[in-house]
Design a protein around this motif. Structure first.
Motif, PDB file in Angstrom:
ATOM      1  N   ARG A 181       0.830  -1.207   0.000  1.00  0.00           N
ATOM      2  CA  ARG A 181       0.000   0.000   0.000  1.00  0.00           C
ATOM      3  C   ARG A 181       0.863   1.254   0.000  1.00  0.00           C
ATOM      4  O   ARG A 181       0.702   2.139  -0.843  1.00  0.00           O
ATOM      5  CB  ARG A 181      -0.907  -0.001   1.242  1.00  0.00           C
ATOM      6  CG  ARG A 181      -1.777   1.240   1.391  1.00  0.00           C
ATOM      7  CD  ARG A 181      -2.617   1.202   2.674  1.00  0.00           C
ATOM      8  NE  ARG A 181      -1.832   1.238   3.891  1.00  0.00           N
ATOM      9  CZ  ARG A 181      -1.262   2.344   4.399  1.00  0.00           C
ATOM     10  NH1 ARG A 181      -1.373   3.506   3.797  1.00  0.00           N
ATOM     11  NH2 ARG A 181      -0.561   2.269   5.522  1.00  0.00           N
ATOM     12  N   GLN A 201       1.593   3.653  -3.270  1.00  0.00           N
ATOM     13  CA  GLN A 201       1.143   5.050  -3.186  1.00  0.00           C
ATOM     14  C   GLN A 201       2.298   6.006  -3.442  1.00  0.00           C
ATOM     15  O   GLN A 201       2.148   7.031  -4.112  1.00  0.00           O
ATOM     16  CB  GLN A 201       0.534   5.293  -1.800  1.00  0.00           C
ATOM     17  CG  GLN A 201       0.210   6.759  -1.564  1.00  0.00           C
ATOM     18  CD  GLN A 201      -0.607   6.988  -0.295  1.00  0.00           C
ATOM     19  OE1 GLN A 201      -1.481   6.213   0.044  1.00  0.00           O
ATOM     20  NE2 GLN A 201      -0.313   8.064   0.406  1.00  0.00           N
ATOM     21  N   GLU A 212      11.883  12.146 -11.610  1.00  0.00           N
ATOM     22  CA  GLU A 212      10.673  11.653 -10.938  1.00  0.00           C
ATOM     23  C   GLU A 212      10.195  10.350 -11.578  1.00  0.00           C
ATOM     24  O   GLU A 212       9.781   9.429 -10.871  1.00  0.00           O
ATOM     25  CB  GLU A 212       9.575  12.728 -10.951  1.00  0.00           C
ATOM     26  CG  GLU A 212       9.845  13.779  -9.878  1.00  0.00           C
ATOM     27  CD  GLU A 212       9.340  15.170 -10.217  1.00  0.00           C
ATOM     28  OE1 GLU A 212       8.575  15.313 -11.185  1.00  0.00           O
ATOM     29  OE2 GLU A 212       9.735  16.118  -9.523  1.00  0.00           O
ATOM     30  N   LYS A 215      -4.121   5.026  -3.930  1.00  0.00           N
ATOM     31  CA  LYS A 215      -3.995   6.483  -3.817  1.00  0.00           C
ATOM     32  C   LYS A 215      -2.646   6.985  -4.331  1.00  0.00           C
ATOM     33  O   LYS A 215      -1.727   6.206  -4.571  1.00  0.00           O
ATOM     34  CB  LYS A 215      -4.120   6.872  -2.350  1.00  0.00           C
ATOM     35  CG  LYS A 215      -5.467   6.542  -1.722  1.00  0.00           C
ATOM     36  CD  LYS A 215      -5.494   7.061  -0.280  1.00  0.00           C
ATOM     37  CE  LYS A 215      -6.886   7.030   0.312  1.00  0.00           C
ATOM     38  NZ  LYS A 215      -7.276   5.686   0.751  1.00  0.00           N
ATOM     39  N   SER A 234      -1.923  13.667  -2.141  1.00  0.00           N
ATOM     40  CA  SER A 234      -2.913  14.740  -2.318  1.00  0.00           C
ATOM     41  C   SER A 234      -2.336  15.968  -3.028  1.00  0.00           C
ATOM     42  O   SER A 234      -3.032  16.647  -3.767  1.00  0.00           O
ATOM     43  CB  SER A 234      -3.442  15.149  -0.935  1.00  0.00           C
ATOM     44  OG  SER A 234      -2.359  15.409  -0.040  1.00  0.00           O
ATOM     45  N   ASN A 254      10.043  13.672   4.913  1.00  0.00           N
ATOM     46  CA  ASN A 254       9.333  12.417   5.096  1.00  0.00           C
ATOM     47  C   ASN A 254      10.207  11.215   4.714  1.00  0.00           C
ATOM     48  O   ASN A 254      10.105  10.143   5.284  1.00  0.00           O
ATOM     49  CB  ASN A 254       8.036  12.483   4.263  1.00  0.00           C
ATOM     50  CG  ASN A 254       7.360  11.155   4.066  1.00  0.00           C
ATOM     51  OD1 ASN A 254       7.716  10.429   3.149  1.00  0.00           O
ATOM     52  ND2 ASN A 254       6.414  10.830   4.917  1.00  0.00           N
ATOM     53  N   MET A 288      -0.265  19.172   4.308  1.00  0.00           N
ATOM     54  CA  MET A 288      -1.145  17.993   4.244  1.00  0.00           C
ATOM     55  C   MET A 288      -0.408  16.753   3.734  1.00  0.00           C
ATOM     56  O   MET A 288      -0.864  15.628   3.923  1.00  0.00           O
ATOM     57  CB  MET A 288      -2.335  18.257   3.319  1.00  0.00           C
ATOM     58  CG  MET A 288      -3.291  19.333   3.808  1.00  0.00           C
ATOM     59  SD  MET A 288      -4.534  19.636   2.516  1.00  0.00           S
ATOM     60  CE  MET A 288      -5.296  21.138   3.115  1.00  0.00           C
ATOM     61  N   GLY A 337       0.127  13.671   5.906  1.00  0.00           N
ATOM     62  CA  GLY A 337      -0.983  12.818   6.311  1.00  0.00           C
ATOM     63  C   GLY A 337      -1.767  13.427   7.458  1.00  0.00           C
ATOM     64  O   GLY A 337      -1.401  14.487   7.985  1.00  0.00           O
ATOM     65  N   SER A 357      -4.809   9.145  12.421  1.00  0.00           N
ATOM     66  CA  SER A 357      -4.053   8.345  11.454  1.00  0.00           C
ATOM     67  C   SER A 357      -4.185   6.866  11.799  1.00  0.00           C
ATOM     68  O   SER A 357      -3.577   6.389  12.752  1.00  0.00           O
ATOM     69  CB  SER A 357      -2.578   8.770  11.496  1.00  0.00           C
ATOM     70  OG  SER A 357      -1.779   7.801  10.865  1.00  0.00           O
ATOM     71  N   PRO A 358      -5.019   6.132  11.049  1.00  0.00           N
ATOM     72  CA  PRO A 358      -5.271   4.738  11.431  1.00  0.00           C
ATOM     73  C   PRO A 358      -4.042   3.830  11.305  1.00  0.00           C
ATOM     74  O   PRO A 358      -3.957   2.818  11.983  1.00  0.00           O
ATOM     75  CB  PRO A 358      -6.367   4.294  10.455  1.00  0.00           C
ATOM     76  CG  PRO A 358      -6.342   5.266   9.326  1.00  0.00           C
ATOM     77  CD  PRO A 358      -5.807   6.551   9.886  1.00  0.00           C
ATOM     78  N   ASN A 359      -3.078   4.206  10.456  1.00  0.00           N
ATOM     79  CA  ASN A 359      -1.970   3.279  10.175  1.00  0.00           C
ATOM     80  C   ASN A 359      -0.694   3.526  10.973  1.00  0.00           C
ATOM     81  O   ASN A 359       0.173   2.658  11.041  1.00  0.00           O
ATOM     82  CB  ASN A 359      -1.622   3.338   8.685  1.00  0.00           C
ATOM     83  CG  ASN A 359      -2.803   2.954   7.811  1.00  0.00           C
ATOM     84  OD1 ASN A 359      -3.360   1.872   7.951  1.00  0.00           O
ATOM     85  ND2 ASN A 359      -3.209   3.849   6.918  1.00  0.00           N
ATOM     86  N   LYS A 415       7.386   2.972   9.267  1.00  0.00           N
ATOM     87  CA  LYS A 415       7.546   4.402   9.503  1.00  0.00           C
ATOM     88  C   LYS A 415       8.459   4.576  10.708  1.00  0.00           C
ATOM     89  O   LYS A 415       8.364   3.815  11.673  1.00  0.00           O
ATOM     90  CB  LYS A 415       6.178   5.058   9.770  1.00  0.00           C
ATOM     91  CG  LYS A 415       5.314   5.187   8.521  1.00  0.00           C
ATOM     92  CD  LYS A 415       3.864   5.530   8.834  1.00  0.00           C
ATOM     93  CE  LYS A 415       3.627   7.003   9.063  1.00  0.00           C
ATOM     94  NZ  LYS A 415       2.141   7.300   9.016  1.00  0.00           N
ATOM     95  N   ASN A 467       3.295  11.265  11.661  1.00  0.00           N
ATOM     96  CA  ASN A 467       2.934  12.344  10.723  1.00  0.00           C
ATOM     97  C   ASN A 467       3.158  13.718  11.358  1.00  0.00           C
ATOM     98  O   ASN A 467       3.712  14.619  10.716  1.00  0.00           O
ATOM     99  CB  ASN A 467       1.458  12.208  10.315  1.00  0.00           C
ATOM    100  CG  ASN A 467       1.153  10.882   9.616  1.00  0.00           C
ATOM    101  OD1 ASN A 467       2.040  10.078   9.369  1.00  0.00           O
ATOM    102  ND2 ASN A 467      -0.120  10.665   9.296  1.00  0.00           N
TER     103      ASN A 467
END
Ligand code: FAQ
Length: 308
Positions: free
Chosen positions: A35, A39, A74, A105, A108, A134, A195, A198, A204-206, A216, A220
């Protein structure tokens, strides 16, 4: 036996050592990595579009050559990341189809338009700046191929960030109209850049599980704070104002206090309702379909080469 496999995995994670493709891993660990890496790869590929918009209108040959090289980098990042994902048993084709179908996803940030040439500089300065914040810790992520792909990507992103800063610094030494163009661009990109890290940790569920697995290395909110602290002196040096009335140094915390982005806007963009979401996916779909004959020709050639 499954317990033994789990114990071996846990020991590697505890040692802060690396999980490699042939190691046994819990299915949820694998799915979380697919995932996140997918992403991330999709972001690099879709991320070519906003800046690509200015390739034919760069103001000089030098600026055009720089921008072309950046956009190509990129594409390269996207390909290393799809390769890292492939070590987990998914194919690039499959992931691309999920992106186009809207079931996976991408960041954003790439759903916002690039309205002026100054946006090329702002994306370099703030978007690549946020990406570095990040991604530097992700060089130490627990999954080997992902962490290793981050090393070269971070080196290139650092270069991209300086490129953006240099572009803006040049415009800030220019005419009042150029200075206004920079400020207007920074006003539009500041909040979407925040943003990128995250949702807040509480929403943040993850994060908790991904931190426990060493996927991670920071939360975030920790990374968002680091980005704000890093950007404030750079904004001062450039002579631009960051559009946040709540932004101020907090000597007690040793960090800047700052306002919250519009999290409803974030959720809407993540769900595909961003200003350019439909356009980005339509463009990617068309490129994928137009490229079908190349993939077919390459497969046919490879099959022919394999014949004795
Ligand atoms: N946009 O529980 P969390 C670049 C989703 S840099 C869209 O906190 P997680 C360079 C999240 O997937 C940009 N969706 O999730 C470049 C989850 O949904 P799901 C790419 C977002 O994974 C520069 C849900 O919200 N960088 O491309 C966003 O623990 C210039 C809940 O969130 C990376 O991908 C968002 N901003 O933490 C290229 C870095 N934030 O999947 C061209 C690697 C969250 O459960 C030009 N990724 N969501 O349905 C990460 O570090 C993490 O995945 C986070 C999110 C921090 C992005």
């Amino acid at each position: 036996e499954p317990d033994e496999t789990q114990a071996a995995f846990d020991r590697i994670i505890e040692r802060h050592d690396r999980i490699e493709p042939r190691d046994a891993m819990p299915e949820k660990y694998r799915a979380t990595l697919v995932r996140q890496i997918a992403q991330h790869a999709h972001s690099e590929i879709i991320g070519m579009q906003p800046e690509g918009n200015w390739l034919t209108r760069a103001p000089s040959l030098r600026r055009k050559a720089i921008l072309l090289a950046k956009v190509q980098d990129e594409a390269g990042h996207g390909l290393y990341l799809y390769s890292a994902a492939e070590t987990l048993g998914v194919s690039r084709q499959e992931l691309t189809e999920k992106l186009i179908a809207g079931t996976q996803k991408y960041s954003s940030i790439f759903n916002y338009p690039t309205l002026s040439y100054a946006d090329v500089g702002t994306i370099g300065w703030l978007v690549d700046g946020a990406a570095i914040c990040n991604q530097v810790p992700l060089c130490r992520t627990s999954y080997g191929p992902y962490g290793r792909s981050m090393i070269r990507i971070c080196k290139e992103e650092s270069f991209h960030q300086r490129q953006g800063y240099e572009l803006l610094a040049t415009m800030m030494r220019g005419t009042p109209a150029q200075q206004e163009m920079v400020q207007e661009s920074v006003d539009r990109f500041w909040w979407p850049a925040l943003m990128m890290f995250g949702p807040p940790d509480a929403d943040s569920p993850n994060t908790e599980q991904s931190m426990a697995w060493g996927i991670k290395r920071d939360t975030n909110d920790e990374l968002r704070q680091k980005f704000v602290d890093m950007s404030v002196p750079q904004a001062e040096r450039l002579g631009v104002t960051l559009p946040d009335p709540d932004l101020r140094w907090n000597a007690e915390r040793g960090h800047h206090d700052f306002g919250q982005p519009d999290w409803d806007e974030f959720m809407a963009v993540v769900k595909g309702g961003g200003p350019c979401s439909a356009q980005r996916i339509a463009h990617r779909r068309k490129a994928h379909e137009d490229g079908a004959w190349v993939r077919e020709a390459a497969s046919a050639y490879a099959a022919k080469e394999r014949q004795p």
